[in-house]
Design an enzyme around this catalytic site. Sequence first.
Site, PDB file in Angstrom:
ATOM      1  N   MET B   1       0.624  -1.100  -0.039  1.00 24.34           N
ATOM      2  CA  MET B   1       0.096  -0.130  -0.072  1.00 24.34           C
ATOM      3  C   MET B   1       0.993   1.247  -0.006  1.00 24.34           C
ATOM      4  O   MET B   1       1.506   1.600   1.074  1.00 24.34           O
ATOM      5  CB  MET B   1      -1.012  -0.080   1.125  1.00 24.34           C
ATOM      6  CG  MET B   1      -1.645  -1.130   1.455  1.00 24.34           C
ATOM      7  SD  MET B   1      -2.772  -1.558  -0.149  1.00 24.34           S
ATOM      8  CE  MET B   1      -2.407  -3.139  -0.396  1.00 24.34           C
ATOM      9  N   CYS B   2       1.277   1.590  -1.096  1.00 18.06           N
ATOM     10  CA  CYS B   2       2.240   2.759  -1.329  1.00 18.06           C
ATOM     11  C   CYS B   2       2.291   3.587  -2.516  1.00 18.06           C
ATOM     12  O   CYS B   2       1.602   3.414  -3.206  1.00 18.06           O
ATOM     13  CB  CYS B   2       3.601   1.786  -1.041  1.00 18.06           C
ATOM     14  SG  CYS B   2       3.534   0.073  -1.244  1.00 18.06           S
TER      15      CYS B   2
END
Lengths: 653, 303
Positions: B1-2
């Site tokens: 998640m980035c």
Amino acid sequence: MVKIDLGKTSVREGNEQIRQCGQNGENVEVINPDARHHIGVGLVHPITVKVRGSAGYFCAGLSDAAHFEVENNVGWGVGDNMYSGSVVVGGNASAIPGVAIRGAEIVIRGNMGSRAGQVMKAGTLCCAGNANFMAGYMMYGGRIIILGDSGVKIGEDMTAGEIFIGGKVEDLGSDAELTDIDSAEVDDIREFLDRYQISFKGSFKKVINAGKKLRYSTSETQMRSIPFFTFSGASDYWNPKIQEDLYIKSQIGRYRIRGYGGARPLPHFSDLAFRKDLSQAGSESNVIPNVRMRTEIGGINGAQPLKLSMPVMIAPMSYGALSASTKRAIGLASTLSDIAENTGEGGMSDAQRGAAKQLIFQMLGGRLGWNIHDMKRADGLEIYISQGAKPGLGGQLMAKKVTPELAKIRGIPPGIDLRSPSRHPDILGADDLVIKVEELREATGYRLPVSIKLGAGRVRDDIKIAVKDGFDFVELDGMQGSTGAGSAEVIDYVGIPTLPAIIEALDALEEIGRRDDIQIVLMGGIRDGVDAVKALCLGADAVAFGTSTIIAGGCIACMQCHVGTCVTGIATQDPEHEKRYQPEVEAQNIHRFLESVRWQIAAIANELGYDDVTQFNRDDLVALTPEAADITGLPYEPQYGDGDIDIKVRAVV
Amino acid sequence: MCGIAGIMLKGSSNSFKIGEALVNMLNGCQHRGPDSTGFALYGESQENTLKLRLFVGQGDESIAAIKSIQQLLDEHGALIIDDEQVGETYRVTVNYTGDILKISYALEHAAKVVSIGNSLDIIKDVGSAEDVDERYHIRKFQGSHGLGHVRLATESDVKPEAAHPFWATGFADVAIVHNGQITNYWKMRRRLEQRDYEFHTDNDSELIAVYLADKLSQGDELKDVLKTSIDDLDGTFSFLVSTKDEIGYAKDRLAVKPMVMYETDDLVAIASEEVSLNKLFPGQALNTKEPPPGTYNTWSRSI
């Protein structure tokens, strides 16, 4: 023309200025946009906004009536949920252009990314270049025009609407088919293209829904009615539940759909008891004035909080699963008891808004009924990720309940077996979610609290994401939660019970030192004020009641909510059935139930020597079973006897 | 998640400092990952010289760790040319011509190895791009190419060693930044472990790095390796990989993790969102491209 320089002004301030210009009827020019997100979000006036460059995610999202012109590219979700007005993009659009639009015109002069027009309801999305995969994915209506090639899986699981392709149709999606096109439709398209000065000489192919998946092939007939309490009461190996299951499956040959919650015995609040003897609790004539119960939820990051007269809310339940009369009764009861009501999935009707003083508006993946105008008149916004009864799955609403009136508010065709999407088009990870939360805040001027509804699954991870993504509160729903329609196996076997859900959530927040950065509203099989106090003792900030309010309001718990012929007029959209329900009478019944909850909370607080509900704590509780002790970490002390104590409720209403 | 970012300068262009460009790009997408930030920076290299960076912690712990690192380097015949302790890391340059796989596995006994390479240096820590720049002076770095990453920890902890980029443990100069999730992680990892590769985190990004590096070490071209990765890796991913002379991307077929790129005669820049690319060219409308689903590509440094 008012010039706004995003090189110097933040998007938040810029959007405030744009909305102000909208009110004044002045057009806007945005310079140095540099692909920033949320430009023009929440604008509801018919002005023109020219964006001199590229815009980021959700440009023109949640807007109505305005005209946007973006010179260069746009990021994900251009025109998200737009009602009317237009967006013209000079360059390319990234994924999900025109997602969930409800009537706007969106024109992309370049190419467009995947899943264009996902869950759109009405309006036109036109792309002069090529589309990427799954254009028209799960669309419910409206028109997509692609002048270039279609990309693969065009019209995947579309329900209705039309897709016209000028180039090559590479590959049809599931339940999509090619059909004949008539000249009036072509004339309409030509008129549209002329209006946007797009020249196209070629011919079109047309893709529509093939109609093979809109209804279950076998409908589930009601065999006989076993009340939920009988159904879930006996633990004999072969019991009425198993018997009924077998009968029904022998008829329909597929998994069953039913209403209500799980019927398996699970560790729950009955497995906890109070350390102190509460047999005298409530014997005083009026305990309520002795205890401070007012609770504010949702204000920790500066939004206007929900102001609850006690740490209690109504759990989200949709108009759709429930009749309009039932939603009205619950809304009225919530007002009488001065707590908050929640729309659930089905959108917000005037009647609901009018009945409930405080109303949370819920947004789901299908964006059914979701729109800027109802957002603005809500008291809180909620992003539904999943629910305890069926984590990871979407709602089900059988055709019998999808009436024309209900279909209109949801923006879908009437008479389908509605299986709502289980995931959001634009929330595929925590990173997208943070951009979505920001969009909702931008659209409503950071005024409303934004919450997340989580069905208990991977609570430890999910709650960390919720706090990192800046939600004001979480509605955490254990697997004892009920539903209006879910597959029976999922209701019984998927999820995490309410007790471990709250414990995991608190542990996870503790682990990252952020307990104070989010509030927790716990739900999932909370029956009365005693359960509520136990939840508060464990560490919840408030609780929500769903099933209990329905039962208090006349439900006989026959579990046939999905069928649509509810004899009490609660879980139906059929006027013949609904007319049996008397909202004013049931509102009083639900209100009296809620007041009994208030009494019980106050009586227990009083007996424990507290004058404020925030004083409840873990030390007040013990576990009666080894399982409950293991889950909660409370001492295993079975000698405290019965978890289901009876707290006397005096006449309070 | 980035959020991910990568940049490579072509030819002799020095209109950008790699460090500064990456800090600015990550600033643009910090909302995608507030927990930690990291950089894989490729600078000048000298023959037979290795740059190593290791997490050593603080205080007495770090003194002990550095001591055992130095001892291990000595045992393996690596001669220390230059060293420095920055933040919680120990950076050391050595003269070494031996087996890198062997020395890197050995060093794991002393401290967590961040990266080893002729030109690669990975710097990663908790906090924002600005925070990490303040600690490690990333902006000053000139170099030829590099990757950057901002992370929102979902399943694993917020610790410097869980931050990206990931070095392909045991293979000099191979680094990766990844947005997504590899669902056949354990299956792929077991396969590589059966061939005696070691994994030092449970992070799926380390797996991608080792998977790619293993294939590269067998003589495959980066481009071909990326092509195979789309078939072999299951899940949802957009990742960037860099080696001493190349930079590349791969994107799975469902493409739910975004990626946008911009290429001129002077540079190629790739990021999760266009807003990051615009940070390099404020006020300009860029002719960007979105790599189609299921695609890959590479760029080489023209030397």
